[in-house]
Scaffold this motif. Structure first.
Motif, PDB file in Angstrom:
ATOM      1  N   LEU A   1       0.867  -1.173   0.000  1.00 41.39           N
ATOM      2  CA  LEU A   1       0.000   0.000   0.000  1.00 41.39           C
ATOM      3  C   LEU A   1       0.904   1.223   0.000  1.00 41.39           C
ATOM      4  O   LEU A   1       1.659   1.442   0.956  1.00 41.39           O
ATOM      5  CB  LEU A   1      -0.915   0.012   1.230  1.00 41.39           C
ATOM      6  CG  LEU A   1      -1.817  -1.207   1.442  1.00 41.39           C
ATOM      7  CD1 LEU A   1      -2.709  -0.996   2.664  1.00 41.39           C
ATOM      8  CD2 LEU A   1      -2.657  -1.482   0.207  1.00 41.39           C
ATOM      9  N   ALA A   2       0.855   2.007  -1.083  1.00 43.54           N
ATOM     10  CA  ALA A   2       1.755   3.151  -1.254  1.00 43.54           C
ATOM     11  C   ALA A   2       0.969   4.454  -1.102  1.00 43.54           C
ATOM     12  O   ALA A   2       0.031   4.710  -1.871  1.00 43.54           O
ATOM     13  CB  ALA A   2       2.428   3.094  -2.616  1.00 43.54           C
ATOM     14  N   PHE A   3       1.346   5.269  -0.102  1.00 41.00           N
ATOM     15  CA  PHE A   3       0.612   6.482   0.254  1.00 41.00           C
ATOM     16  C   PHE A   3       1.441   7.743  -0.019  1.00 41.00           C
ATOM     17  O   PHE A   3       2.673   7.721   0.070  1.00 41.00           O
ATOM     18  CB  PHE A   3       0.277   6.487   1.748  1.00 41.00           C
ATOM     19  CG  PHE A   3      -0.619   5.372   2.204  1.00 41.00           C
ATOM     20  CD1 PHE A   3      -1.973   5.591   2.409  1.00 41.00           C
ATOM     21  CD2 PHE A   3      -0.098   4.105   2.456  1.00 41.00           C
ATOM     22  CE1 PHE A   3      -2.798   4.564   2.851  1.00 41.00           C
ATOM     23  CE2 PHE A   3      -0.922   3.071   2.895  1.00 41.00           C
ATOM     24  CZ  PHE A   3      -2.280   3.309   3.087  1.00 41.00           C
ATOM     25  N   ASN A   4       0.739   8.862  -0.264  1.00 36.64           N
ATOM     26  CA  ASN A   4       1.405  10.166  -0.231  1.00 36.64           C
ATOM     27  C   ASN A   4       1.632  10.560   1.218  1.00 36.64           C
ATOM     28  O   ASN A   4       1.096   9.939   2.139  1.00 36.64           O
ATOM     29  CB  ASN A   4       0.582  11.219  -0.974  1.00 36.64           C
ATOM     30  CG  ASN A   4      -0.802  11.429  -0.356  1.00 36.64           C
ATOM     31  OD1 ASN A   4      -1.509  10.474  -0.045  1.00 36.64           O
ATOM     32  ND2 ASN A   4      -1.185  12.686  -0.180  1.00 36.64           N
ATOM     33  N   HIS A   5       2.449  11.602   1.441  1.00 35.43           N
ATOM     34  CA  HIS A   5       2.860  11.924   2.818  1.00 35.43           C
ATOM     35  C   HIS A   5       2.730  13.413   3.085  1.00 35.43           C
ATOM     36  O   HIS A   5       3.458  14.224   2.517  1.00 35.43           O
ATOM     37  CB  HIS A   5       4.305  11.477   3.025  1.00 35.43           C
ATOM     38  CG  HIS A   5       4.630  11.124   4.452  1.00 35.43           C
ATOM     39  ND1 HIS A   5       3.730  11.229   5.487  1.00 35.43           N
ATOM     40  CD2 HIS A   5       5.785  10.660   5.026  1.00 35.43           C
ATOM     41  CE1 HIS A   5       4.295  10.845   6.620  1.00 35.43           C
ATOM     42  NE2 HIS A   5       5.532  10.504   6.365  1.00 35.43           N
ATOM     43  N   LEU A   6       1.792  13.757   3.988  1.00 28.72           N
ATOM     44  CA  LEU A   6       1.484  15.149   4.288  1.00 28.72           C
ATOM     45  C   LEU A   6       1.734  15.526   5.739  1.00 28.72           C
ATOM     46  O   LEU A   6       1.981  16.686   6.041  1.00 28.72           O
ATOM     47  CB  LEU A   6       0.004  15.436   3.985  1.00 28.72           C
ATOM     48  CG  LEU A   6      -0.475  15.235   2.550  1.00 28.72           C
ATOM     49  CD1 LEU A   6      -2.005  15.175   2.521  1.00 28.72           C
ATOM     50  CD2 LEU A   6       0.035  16.352   1.674  1.00 28.72           C
ATOM     51  N   SER A   7       1.646  14.550   6.652  1.00 30.92           N
ATOM     52  CA  SER A   7       1.589  14.853   8.075  1.00 30.92           C
ATOM     53  C   SER A   7       1.926  13.608   8.888  1.00 30.92           C
ATOM     54  O   SER A   7       1.854  12.481   8.383  1.00 30.92           O
ATOM     55  CB  SER A   7       0.159  15.318   8.418  1.00 30.92           C
ATOM     56  OG  SER A   7      -0.152  15.182   9.780  1.00 30.92           O
ATOM     57  N   ASN A   8       2.270  13.809  10.155  1.00 25.23           N
ATOM     58  CA  ASN A   8       2.479  12.662  11.038  1.00 25.23           C
ATOM     59  C   ASN A   8       1.187  11.896  11.292  1.00 25.23           C
ATOM     60  O   ASN A   8       1.216  10.758  11.764  1.00 25.23           O
ATOM     61  CB  ASN A   8       3.074  13.130  12.372  1.00 25.23           C
ATOM     62  CG  ASN A   8       4.579  13.324  12.290  1.00 25.23           C
ATOM     63  OD1 ASN A   8       5.279  12.577  11.610  1.00 25.23           O
ATOM     64  ND2 ASN A   8       5.088  14.344  12.972  1.00 25.23           N
TER      65      ASN A   8
END
Length: 241
Positions: A55-62
């Protein structure tokens, strides 16, 4: 989802394989999600019910990790988080990481293939591995995904498991970068949307050159960006209506 609908998922989410401390962390954080987040999850049907999957996610925040774990559990998979090894040396967090069978990556290892070997082995064993290909928060001023690192491509091409692109949006409002306490009120809207697995099959039998890894990485990040674009376009449309 309403708070009652989210609360009902407590009994539907898989528990086997979560480990004591990881399971406890989920149980502690779940009421926060139920009470203070307006969560919308779509695309769960793209996550296979068994066998290895990335599962590959974008990253915006903790807060991304919490939302990503919730998405995986709601997709009936217990995720193994791919994360920097230094987390295992922290109090409490280290207990959670070890308990959950998560996968440490020693950054700075000479050979990337050696650094990612535990992740590839987990995928071949049928695990669901969760990864943020950018490696850190996006530095794009408008919060679009930036260029991904090649780790996700190497994992996918060596294990030959599906890569499901998943976009998250709204986590940056719940826990903005540089802050330690979430902004719980007013309730924040978070969307997590998955797309169909990225087709990398034509790359499987090729040598893992820099060019091949770059192409696979490009496809994964393009798919994540497409999913995020759909979320943001719909949001813009609802605000202008």
């Amino acid at each position: 989802m309403t708070p009652l609908e989210l609360a009902a998922w407590t009994w539907k989410m898989p528990r086997r394989g979560r480990g004591f401390w990881f399971s406890l962390a989920i149980d502690v954080l779940w009421p926060v999600v139920v009470l203070f987040v307006r969560l919308r999850v779509r695309g769960k049907q793209h996550v296979p019910g068994n066998g290895g999957v990335i599962l590959a996610f974008n990253h915006l925040s903790n807060a991304d990790t919490v939302a990503a774990v919730v998405f995986a559990l709601m997709s009936n998979r217990v995720p193994r988080v791919l994360a920097k090894a230094s987390l295992w040396r922290l109090p409490v967090i280290g207990w959670v990481m070890r308990s959950g069978g998560h996968i440490p990556v020693e950054r700075g290892t000479v050979k990337a293939s050696e650094a990612l070997r535990p992740a590839v082995e987990a995928l071949r064993d049928g695990e669901c591995v969760m990864v943020f290909p950018e490696g850190t928060f996006t530095d794009d001023p408008e919060n679009w995904p930036m260029k991904g690192k090649s780790g996700v491509a190497r994992m996918a091409l060596e294990s030959r498991v599906p890569v499901v692109p998943v976009a998250e949006w709204g986590t940056q409002d719940l826990l903005p970068r540089g802050t330690f306490l979430p902004r719980l009120l007013p309730r924040k809207r978070i969307e997590v949307v998955a797309g169909a697995p990225v087709d990398l099959s034509d790359l499987y039998d090729l040598e893992l050159t820099a060019e091949v890894l770059a192409e696979a990485t490009r496809r994964v990040m393009a798919a994540i960006t497409t999913m995020l674009s759909g979320i943001r376009s719909a949001e813009a449309g609802s605000q202008s209506a």
